[in-house]
Design an enzyme around this catalytic site. Structure first.
Site, PDB file in Angstrom:
ATOM      1  N   GLU A 237     -25.789  22.142  25.372  1.00 42.71           N
ATOM      2  CA  GLU A 237     -25.332  21.856  26.730  1.00 42.71           C
ATOM      3  C   GLU A 237     -23.896  21.360  26.729  1.00 42.71           C
ATOM      4  O   GLU A 237     -23.466  20.693  25.797  1.00 42.71           O
ATOM      5  CB  GLU A 237     -26.153  20.707  27.313  1.00 42.71           C
ATOM      6  CG  GLU A 237     -27.602  20.979  27.374  1.00 42.71           C
ATOM      7  CD  GLU A 237     -28.361  19.712  27.725  1.00 42.71           C
ATOM      8  OE1 GLU A 237     -29.590  19.774  27.679  1.00 42.71           O
ATOM      9  OE2 GLU A 237     -27.726  18.697  28.029  1.00 42.71           O
TER      10      GLU A 237
ATOM     11  N   CYS B 145     -17.988  16.945  28.588  1.00 40.06           N
ATOM     12  CA  CYS B 145     -18.830  16.311  27.575  1.00 40.06           C
ATOM     13  C   CYS B 145     -19.404  17.434  26.705  1.00 40.06           C
ATOM     14  O   CYS B 145     -20.113  18.308  27.210  1.00 40.06           O
ATOM     15  CB  CYS B 145     -19.935  15.540  28.290  1.00 40.06           C
ATOM     16  SG  CYS B 145     -21.136  14.821  27.161  1.00 40.06           S
TER      17      CYS B 145
ATOM     18  N   CYS C  69     -30.737  17.078  17.128  1.00 41.52           N
ATOM     19  CA  CYS C  69     -30.159  15.941  16.403  1.00 41.52           C
ATOM     20  C   CYS C  69     -31.202  15.382  15.454  1.00 41.52           C
ATOM     21  O   CYS C  69     -32.389  15.324  15.776  1.00 41.52           O
ATOM     22  CB  CYS C  69     -29.712  14.854  17.379  1.00 41.52           C
ATOM     23  SG  CYS C  69     -28.911  13.446  16.568  1.00 41.52           S
TER      24      CYS C  69
ATOM     25  N   CYS D 242     -33.289   8.974  17.909  1.00 41.11           N
ATOM     26  CA  CYS D 242     -33.320   7.830  18.843  1.00 41.11           C
ATOM     27  C   CYS D 242     -34.439   8.097  19.852  1.00 41.11           C
ATOM     28  O   CYS D 242     -34.499   9.188  20.435  1.00 41.11           O
ATOM     29  CB  CYS D 242     -31.975   7.677  19.547  1.00 41.11           C
ATOM     30  SG  CYS D 242     -30.621   7.492  18.373  1.00 41.11           S
TER      31      CYS D 242
ATOM     32  N   CYS E 289     -33.970   9.457  23.566  1.00 38.22           N
ATOM     33  CA  CYS E 289     -33.000  10.546  23.759  1.00 38.22           C
ATOM     34  C   CYS E 289     -33.685  11.911  23.703  1.00 38.22           C
ATOM     35  O   CYS E 289     -34.389  12.229  22.742  1.00 38.22           O
ATOM     36  CB  CYS E 289     -31.920  10.444  22.687  1.00 38.22           C
ATOM     37  SG  CYS E 289     -30.828  11.881  22.633  1.00 38.22           S
TER      38      CYS E 289
ATOM     39  N   GLY F 225     -26.336  16.024  19.835  1.00 36.55           N
ATOM     40  CA  GLY F 225     -26.002  15.935  18.418  1.00 36.55           C
ATOM     41  C   GLY F 225     -25.184  14.719  18.036  1.00 36.55           C
ATOM     42  O   GLY F 225     -24.637  14.020  18.894  1.00 36.55           O
TER      43      GLY F 225
ATOM     44  N   SER G 103     -18.365   9.731  20.356  1.00 40.88           N
ATOM     45  CA  SER G 103     -19.468   8.763  20.393  1.00 40.88           C
ATOM     46  C   SER G 103     -20.368   8.977  19.184  1.00 40.88           C
ATOM     47  O   SER G 103     -20.805  10.091  18.919  1.00 40.88           O
ATOM     48  CB  SER G 103     -20.267   8.963  21.688  1.00 40.88           C
ATOM     49  OG  SER G 103     -21.368   8.073  21.724  1.00 40.88           O
TER      50      SER G 103
ATOM     51  N   ASN H  38     -31.612   7.014  31.349  1.00 44.07           N
ATOM     52  CA  ASN H  38     -32.002   8.255  32.011  1.00 44.07           C
ATOM     53  C   ASN H  38     -33.394   8.580  31.474  1.00 44.07           C
ATOM     54  O   ASN H  38     -33.501   8.964  30.314  1.00 44.07           O
ATOM     55  CB  ASN H  38     -31.040   9.343  31.520  1.00 44.07           C
ATOM     56  CG  ASN H  38     -30.389  10.088  32.632  1.00 44.07           C
ATOM     57  OD1 ASN H  38     -30.819  10.048  33.767  1.00 44.07           O
ATOM     58  ND2 ASN H  38     -29.343  10.795  32.275  1.00 44.07           N
TER      59      ASN H  38
ATOM     60  N   CYS I  60     -28.142  13.580  28.225  1.00 40.04           N
ATOM     61  CA  CYS I  60     -28.130  14.270  26.946  1.00 40.04           C
ATOM     62  C   CYS I  60     -29.411  15.065  26.662  1.00 40.04           C
ATOM     63  O   CYS I  60     -30.496  14.516  26.621  1.00 40.04           O
ATOM     64  CB  CYS I  60     -27.929  13.141  25.945  1.00 40.04           C
ATOM     65  SG  CYS I  60     -27.895  13.547  24.274  1.00 40.04           S
TER      66      CYS I  60
HETATM   67  N1  SAH Z   1     -25.092  11.133  18.951  1.00 41.57           N
HETATM   68  C1  SAH Z   1     -24.039  10.444  19.582  1.00 41.57           C
HETATM   69  C2  SAH Z   1     -23.451  11.154  20.785  1.00 41.57           C
HETATM   70  C3  SAH Z   1     -24.414  11.864  21.689  1.00 41.57           C
HETATM   71  S1  SAH Z   1     -25.473  10.815  22.626  1.00 41.57           S
HETATM   72  C4  SAH Z   1     -24.474   9.040  19.948  1.00 41.57           C
HETATM   73  O1  SAH Z   1     -25.661   8.731  19.843  1.00 41.57           O
HETATM   74  O2  SAH Z   1     -23.615   8.245  20.299  1.00 41.57           O
HETATM   75  C5  SAH Z   1     -24.360  10.145  23.828  1.00 41.57           C
HETATM   76  C6  SAH Z   1     -24.812   8.837  24.423  1.00 41.57           C
HETATM   77  O3  SAH Z   1     -25.928   9.026  25.294  1.00 41.57           O
HETATM   78  C7  SAH Z   1     -25.238   7.807  23.389  1.00 41.57           C
HETATM   79  O4  SAH Z   1     -24.699   6.552  23.680  1.00 41.57           O
HETATM   80  C8  SAH Z   1     -26.737   7.824  23.547  1.00 41.57           C
HETATM   81  O5  SAH Z   1     -27.330   6.669  23.047  1.00 41.57           O
HETATM   82  C9  SAH Z   1     -26.869   8.009  25.035  1.00 41.57           C
HETATM   83  N2  SAH Z   1     -28.181   8.441  25.478  1.00 41.57           N
HETATM   84  C10 SAH Z   1     -29.021   9.302  24.886  1.00 41.57           C
HETATM   85  N3  SAH Z   1     -30.155   9.447  25.625  1.00 41.57           N
HETATM   86  C11 SAH Z   1     -29.999   8.665  26.703  1.00 41.57           C
HETATM   87  C12 SAH Z   1     -30.824   8.389  27.827  1.00 41.57           C
HETATM   88  N4  SAH Z   1     -32.011   8.958  27.966  1.00 41.57           N
HETATM   89  N5  SAH Z   1     -30.371   7.518  28.754  1.00 41.57           N
HETATM   90  C13 SAH Z   1     -29.140   6.944  28.620  1.00 41.57           C
HETATM   91  N6  SAH Z   1     -28.319   7.165  27.586  1.00 41.57           N
HETATM   92  C14 SAH Z   1     -28.744   8.016  26.629  1.00 41.57           C
HETATM   93 FE1  SF4 Z   2     -29.458   9.419  18.898  1.00 43.15          FE
HETATM   94 FE2  SF4 Z   2     -27.151  10.475  19.802  1.00 43.15          FE
HETATM   95 FE3  SF4 Z   2     -28.810  11.920  18.277  1.00 43.15          FE
HETATM   96 FE4  SF4 Z   2     -29.527  11.333  20.745  1.00 43.15          FE
HETATM   97  S1  SF4 Z   2     -27.827  12.593  20.159  1.00 43.15           S
HETATM   98  S2  SF4 Z   2     -30.827  11.176  18.895  1.00 43.15           S
HETATM   99  S3  SF4 Z   2     -28.649   9.278  20.992  1.00 43.15           S
HETATM  100  S4  SF4 Z   2     -27.742  10.064  17.678  1.00 43.15           S
END
Ligand code: SAH
Ligand code: SF4
Length: 355
Positions: free
Chosen positions: A92, A105, A112, A116, A119, A162, A194, A293, A336
């Site tokens: 995306e 973005c 990924c 997390c 996510c 990612g 990020s 989110n 994301c």
């Molecule tokens: N992998 C990197 C960049 C992509 S995620 C990272 O983790 O930083 C970009 C941002 O979106 C990160 O801060 C992540 O923690 C946040 N994010 C992911 N899922 C989310 C969600 N469901 N609600 C709010 N923020 C979220």
């Molecule tokens: Fe975690 Fe960023 Fe990967 Fe989502 S995209 S699993 S927030 S490291």
């Protein structure tokens, strides 16, 4: 099969054109046509001789992304694309415009590996790394769509699908390419990367003298809580992460921010806020508080306004600069990985849809 032209650096393009007995300035013309004029078809390169255009078209593809879904948010400020990749997989890209800024973005991986829990991308697992060309192509796609309506892209955030530091070489090669003043020419200060917080990679980024802004996705101020939300924390605990952040800011003239997804009843207590104040002491970082989110694979809910304000006031009192940010484009799944998840569920519209 044609090769993808966005996989080539300027040096590689020069080599190719030299091998075709072309004068040296042709590479510069091709480069600026691709990256500055944002051309999508070799036929449009009127400065190049016809024979060369034909040879280029026979050898290279300009497209490396196949657009599958395009959506625009109700307020018209967010546009989102889902792209199919060669060999399968989807990513995306989101374009957001508010005030005078136009920010894209971009994604660096299909899926990924970091897992997390909150996510949508993490819930998919890792399919593959994107190439430098696929990363660059997302930015150019957004820039072209703006150009078509007289707009101009001003900022790039590497916050899509990612973990950029898990695909370091391709990501940084793409960012270097986008900064070339003879091509796309975006300024380093207009780019934010990020990361989930891989300390050895933050150190590498610092040691290589990079000046893109860095955002670290913290989400918790104790190892006990962060281990549960961001599982990679078990391998790289907070003390190590914060140490690497200190090394990054010691390099001078560098901007660091922390991301904190506010999850109701999980990481939004005044106690976590106070621990965060202590953790980031002396880093001079800005904290972005983003109400979660919600995603299909995680039961957590977003923190309400009152609790978010309470969390913020603890940071304010502790002298830590922070902003509560509402993620835009929630109505089009601009969180994301969410458009990809929806498309897989068969709910996405094949064409631009205002929903
Ligand atoms: N992998 C990197 C960049 C992509 S995620 C990272 O983790 O930083 C970009 C941002 O979106 C990160 O801060 C992540 O923690 C946040 N994010 C992911 N899922 C989310 C969600 N469901 N609600 C709010 N923020 C979220
Ligand atoms: Fe975690 Fe960023 Fe990967 Fe989502 S995209 S699993 S927030 S490291």
């Amino acid at each position: 099969m044609s090769q993808k032209i966005f996989e080539l650096s300027l040096a590689e393009l020069r080599q190719q054109l030299a091998a075709w007995q072309q004068p040296a300035y042709r590479a510069a013309q091709l480069w600026s046509g691709l990256y500055s004029d944002l051309r999508t078809n070799f036929e449009e390169f009127s400065v190049l001789p016809r024979g060369l255009r034909t040879q280029l078209a026979a050898t290279y593809d300009i497209d490396c992304l196949q657009m599958k879904v395009e959506r625009e948010s109700k307020d018209g400020h967010t546009r989102k694309w889902l792209f199919g990749l060669a060999g399968g997989g989807e990513v995306e890209t989101v374009l957001m415009g508010y005030d005078e800024r136009m920010t894209v973005c971009i994604s660096t991986q299909a899926g990924c590996a970091m897992g997390c829990v909150f996510c949508a991308t993490g819930q998919m697992g890792l399919l593959r790394n994107l190439t430098a060309g696929e990363i660059v192509a997302q930015v150019l796609w957004a820039a072209r769509s703006l150009k078509a309506v007289g707009g101009r892209l001003t900022n790039v955030v590497v916050m899509g699908m990612g973990e950029p530091f898990h695909n370091y070489e391709a990501t940084l090669a793409a960012l270097d390419r986008l900064q070339d003043p003879a091509g796309f020419g975006i300024g380093v200060r207009r780019i934010t990367v990020s990361t989930v917080g891989l300390p050895h990679m933050i150190r590498r980024f610092a040691q290589e003298g990079r000046h893109e802004k860095l955002a670290v996705s913290l989400h918790a101020a104790t190892d006990e809580l962060r281990n549960r939300l961001v599982p990679i924390n078990k391998r790289y605990p907070l003390a190590e992460l914060i140490d690497a952040c200190r090394e990054y800011v010691r390099g001078g003239n560098r901007r660091l921010s922390m991301e904190w997804a506010l999850i109701d009843g999980k990481n939004d207590s005044a106690e976590q806020a106070q621990l965060l104040v202590e953790l980031v002491q002396g880093l001079g970082c800005h904290v972005n508080l983003i109400p979660l989110n919600p995603t299909g694979g995680y039961a957590g809910l977003r923190t309400g306004r009152e609790a978010a304000d309470r969390f913020k006031s603890v940071l304010d009192t502790g002298g830590v600069a922070c902003t509560i940010r509402v993620r835009r484009g929630i109505d089009i799944g601009a969180g994301c990985g969410q458009l990809r998840t929806k498309a897989a569920g068969g709910k996405a519209q094949p064409q631009l849809a205002s929903i």
